[in-house]
Design a protein around this motif. Structure first.
Motif, PDB file in Angstrom:
ATOM      1  N   LEU A   1     -11.463  -1.058   1.227  1.00 55.18           N
ATOM      2  CA  LEU A   1     -10.659   0.157   1.123  1.00 55.18           C
ATOM      3  C   LEU A   1     -10.500   0.827   2.482  1.00 55.18           C
ATOM      4  O   LEU A   1     -11.476   1.025   3.205  1.00 55.18           O
ATOM      5  CB  LEU A   1     -11.286   1.131   0.131  1.00 55.18           C
ATOM      6  N   GLN A   2      -9.290   1.171   2.808  1.00 51.03           N
ATOM      7  CA  GLN A   2      -9.007   1.774   4.103  1.00 51.03           C
ATOM      8  C   GLN A   2      -8.713   3.263   3.995  1.00 51.03           C
ATOM      9  O   GLN A   2      -8.499   3.933   4.996  1.00 51.03           O
ATOM     10  CB  GLN A   2      -7.844   1.022   4.760  1.00 51.03           C
ATOM     11  N   GLN A   3      -8.703   3.777   2.759  1.00 51.50           N
ATOM     12  CA  GLN A   3      -8.609   5.218   2.538  1.00 51.50           C
ATOM     13  C   GLN A   3      -9.192   5.526   1.166  1.00 51.50           C
ATOM     14  O   GLN A   3      -9.381   4.621   0.347  1.00 51.50           O
ATOM     15  CB  GLN A   3      -7.164   5.700   2.624  1.00 51.50           C
ATOM     16  N   ALA A   4      -9.506   6.779   0.916  1.00 51.44           N
ATOM     17  CA  ALA A   4     -10.125   7.164  -0.351  1.00 51.44           C
ATOM     18  C   ALA A   4      -9.199   6.831  -1.520  1.00 51.44           C
ATOM     19  O   ALA A   4      -8.035   7.244  -1.531  1.00 51.44           O
ATOM     20  CB  ALA A   4     -10.445   8.648  -0.346  1.00 51.44           C
TER      21      ALA A   4
ATOM     22  N   ASP B   1       0.810   2.231  -9.245  1.00 57.44           N
ATOM     23  CA  ASP B   1       0.192   3.167  -8.298  1.00 57.44           C
ATOM     24  C   ASP B   1      -1.337   3.090  -8.262  1.00 57.44           C
ATOM     25  O   ASP B   1      -1.977   3.987  -7.702  1.00 57.44           O
ATOM     26  CB  ASP B   1       0.620   4.613  -8.589  1.00 57.44           C
ATOM     27  N   ALA B   2      -1.927   2.049  -8.843  1.00 57.85           N
ATOM     28  CA  ALA B   2      -3.388   1.920  -8.792  1.00 57.85           C
ATOM     29  C   ALA B   2      -3.836   1.526  -7.390  1.00 57.85           C
ATOM     30  O   ALA B   2      -3.268   0.613  -6.782  1.00 57.85           O
ATOM     31  CB  ALA B   2      -3.864   0.882  -9.809  1.00 57.85           C
ATOM     32  N   ASP B   3      -4.838   2.214  -6.889  1.00 58.99           N
ATOM     33  CA  ASP B   3      -5.390   1.909  -5.565  1.00 58.99           C
ATOM     34  C   ASP B   3      -6.361   0.740  -5.621  1.00 58.99           C
ATOM     35  O   ASP B   3      -6.458  -0.041  -4.669  1.00 58.99           O
ATOM     36  CB  ASP B   3      -6.101   3.142  -4.997  1.00 58.99           C
ATOM     37  N   VAL B   4      -7.102   0.642  -6.712  1.00 54.88           N
ATOM     38  CA  VAL B   4      -8.046  -0.462  -6.927  1.00 54.88           C
ATOM     39  C   VAL B   4      -7.749  -1.073  -8.286  1.00 54.88           C
ATOM     40  O   VAL B   4      -7.674  -0.357  -9.291  1.00 54.88           O
ATOM     41  CB  VAL B   4      -9.510   0.018  -6.871  1.00 54.88           C
TER      42      VAL B   4
ATOM     43  N   VAL C   1      -6.136  -2.689  -3.448  1.00 57.79           N
ATOM     44  CA  VAL C   1      -7.263  -3.613  -3.372  1.00 57.79           C
ATOM     45  C   VAL C   1      -7.422  -4.263  -4.741  1.00 57.79           C
ATOM     46  O   VAL C   1      -7.600  -3.568  -5.752  1.00 57.79           O
ATOM     47  CB  VAL C   1      -8.560  -2.888  -2.971  1.00 57.79           C
ATOM     48  N   VAL C   2      -7.322  -5.582  -4.788  1.00 53.96           N
ATOM     49  CA  VAL C   2      -7.390  -6.334  -6.038  1.00 53.96           C
ATOM     50  C   VAL C   2      -8.698  -7.119  -6.063  1.00 53.96           C
ATOM     51  O   VAL C   2      -8.979  -7.903  -5.147  1.00 53.96           O
ATOM     52  CB  VAL C   2      -6.193  -7.299  -6.177  1.00 53.96           C
ATOM     53  N   ILE C   3      -9.482  -6.906  -7.098  1.00 51.89           N
ATOM     54  CA  ILE C   3     -10.756  -7.615  -7.283  1.00 51.89           C
ATOM     55  C   ILE C   3     -10.627  -8.488  -8.525  1.00 51.89           C
ATOM     56  O   ILE C   3     -10.438  -7.981  -9.635  1.00 51.89           O
ATOM     57  CB  ILE C   3     -11.926  -6.626  -7.431  1.00 51.89           C
TER      58      ILE C   3
ATOM     59  N   LEU D   1      -4.923  -6.275  -0.412  1.00 50.40           N
ATOM     60  CA  LEU D   1      -6.227  -6.810  -0.020  1.00 50.40           C
ATOM     61  C   LEU D   1      -6.904  -7.318  -1.280  1.00 50.40           C
ATOM     62  O   LEU D   1      -6.850  -6.658  -2.330  1.00 50.40           O
ATOM     63  CB  LEU D   1      -7.081  -5.736   0.642  1.00 50.40           C
ATOM     64  N   MET D   2      -7.534  -8.472  -1.183  1.00 53.60           N
ATOM     65  CA  MET D   2      -8.075  -9.084  -2.390  1.00 53.60           C
ATOM     66  C   MET D   2      -9.486  -9.594  -2.171  1.00 53.60           C
ATOM     67  O   MET D   2      -9.827 -10.089  -1.088  1.00 53.60           O
ATOM     68  CB  MET D   2      -7.183 -10.251  -2.819  1.00 53.60           C
TER      69      MET D   2
END
Length: 324
Positions: free
Chosen positions: A133-136, A196-199, A221-223, A292-293
């Protein structure tokens, strides 16, 4: 902690696992393990890619996952079964973790591996989110509504304050139960859940791609925790080819991850290299990517470090209860 080789081994249940170690502590333990794996010191962490024995008669699988860490002097293995049946009351995944004395090979403990797997998997994902993550982040979307959805909701909230947590599952009833337990909102539409999901955390049993790149916001960020077989997918090629891809283990990813193998996506780094700073993250604009994954396949060292930590906590508690 020193152990007496003449002592019988102990059994530690899933309920005791939860009492003995918290998620925040386990996140830091997984961060160390992920970093150690990627340092590749001679003899530092030894763990073959998991061996899977197919039980074709019953559509089942038995996974064998041994590991040794010289850095923490931890030795053990996990035995895990995966039967994708729908038999009521019988979980699809069952497991035990054995903890061995590395000096003698003596069995010290058998630990409930289901609870360890639930916790350490989510803890590793939390490590990855913290590194990527590059921001909150504001919005967390969890795709799936099983035990891993619950564990990930807990783990990802340790270091991040989400204003909204969304749950999507194939079964609306299951998704609602999960959402009620983890204080989240149910989304009936997957595209709406992802918007609009950040994670984004995918914890599914999908064998075909569920998540499309067109539904994700740039910078997400995709996990991916599911799709742990070479012919299974959770993510489409749009996600894979437009992601800066990190993995827990390159060796495992190139053998077990259908998303990586079938898409031909290039691996940027192991997440341990990002955590240690050995491979700093470039900006997405510099590398021409959108997302980012982190692809999590689960490593034996995660189970062995967790089991050893839990065993030590158990023995410390037993010692403190002994009369002086």
């Amino acid at each position: 902690m020193a152990s007496n080789c003449s002592l019988p081994f102990v059994y530690i249940s899933g309920e005791e696992v939860r009492r003995l170690v918290g998620m925040a502590e386990l996140i830091e333990e997984m961060a160390r393990g992920l970093r150690w794996v990627s340092e590749r010191d001679e003899g530092g962490v030894v763990q073959p890619v998991r061996t899977v024995v197919r039980v074709d008669k019953y559509c089942g699988n038995l996974g064998l996952m041994p590991a040794y860490s010289s850095k923490s002097d931890s030795l053990g293995a996990k035995l895990v079964t995966f039967y994708p049946h729908q038999i009521e009351g019988v979980p699809s995944h069952q497991a035990i973790v054995i903890v061995l004395d590395p000096r003698t090979g003596t069995l010290q403990a058998i630990v409930d591996g289901v609870e360890i797997t639930n916790m350490r998997t989510a803890a590793a994902s939390a490590c990855a989110a913290r590194a990527l993550l590059q921001q909150a982040p504001r919005v967390l979307c969890i795709v799936g509504s099983g035990v891993q959805a619950r564990s990930h909701a807990e783990a990802l909230r340790i270091h991040h304050s989400f204003s909204e947590v969304r749950i999507w599952g194939r079964s609306a009833a299951s998704a609602q139960r999960c959402a009620d337990e983890v204080r989240a909102k149910v989304s009936l539409s997957l595209p709406d859940a992802l918007r609009d999901a950040d994670v984004v955390v995918a914890v599914t049993l999908a064998t075909e791609p569920l998540i499309r790149g067109e539904w994700l916001k740039t910078g997400a960020v995709v996990i991916s925790v599911g799709a742990c077989h070479s012919d299974w997918r959770e993510l489409d090629d749009d996600v894979m080819l437009n992601s800066l891809v990190t993995v827990d283990s390159c060796d495992a990813a190139m053998k077990e991850s259908g998303d990586i193998i079938q898409s031909g996506a290039e691996i940027f780094a192991e997440i341990g290299e990002v955590i240690s700073g050995a491979k700093p993250l470039p900006s997405l604009s510099d590398c021409g990517k959108k997302f980012l994954m982190f692809k999590s396949l689960g490593m034996a060292i995660e189970d062995v470090l967790s089991g050893t930590l839990i065993y030590h906590r158990f023995m410390e508690r037993q010692t403190s209860r002994q009369p002086t």
